[in-house]
Motif scaffolding. Sequence first.
Motif: not given
Length: 261
Positions: A3-8, A76-82, A88-96
């Motif tokens: 689903q499309r991310p909920i929020g702004t 914001d997908p650009e923020r996730v990419a940046d 690292r181990e134990g730290l991930t960044f996800v679009h949502g």
Amino acid sequence: MRQRPIGTATRGTTHPNRLRRMDRWIADAQGPALRRADAPVAVDLGYGAAPWTAVELLDRLRTAEPRTAVAGIEIDPERVADAQPYAREGLTFVHGGFEVPLDTPPLLIRAANVLRQYDEDRVAEVWARLRARLAPDGLLVEGTCDEIGRRHVWVALGPEGPRTVTFATRLGSLERPSDLAERLPKALIHRNVPGEPVHAFLRDFDRAWATASPYASLGARQRWIAAVRAVSADWPVADGVRRWRQGEITVPWDALRPNGH
């Protein structure tokens, strides 16, 4: 299909160490649940234009439970990419967004400075959505702070609903407790008016602070402790001197619940 991310998207302002007071409280309050869990997962929801708050949340929660993993979630997908170079181990960044797209229900969702831009009548809906994503003994911490982390107010919620409100400040910068009113979370900031419980609480806390002025010669911390002890004669206070010394006071949500809610 996902689903499309909920929020702004938020404004994205973030600074290193901005959320340190909130993180310290979380590590203390939610540490036992993290230690009990087979796979302790926490979420930094809406971490902003830079990943510092997610990086710091991992480091601070690992002082309570070294196995903790943190997922930074951004709409914001650009923020996730940046942010990916900081993964690292134990730290991930996800679009949502508010749907919290993780396979494992988190033991913590921290949403700092996220709901400030929403209308007050959206808060209950967002709270309910986030609470539904929590593990059974999970905690949602939602609140607001100033740009450099001197003043915070947050609400802690379990899967069943709101539990407490915490006021936290750098004591050396405080003129009176009601200075914290400008950082009330969205659920309370428009209720700081006569007749509402949060207004009465801050009024009484200011009076206790004024009465405790003789303690100022011993330092702002001793004055704060004396003021909290005095205000606790009329208001239920959910913590003790160990947390008061940090420039904190925690009150049950029901004591500050807005009228009509």
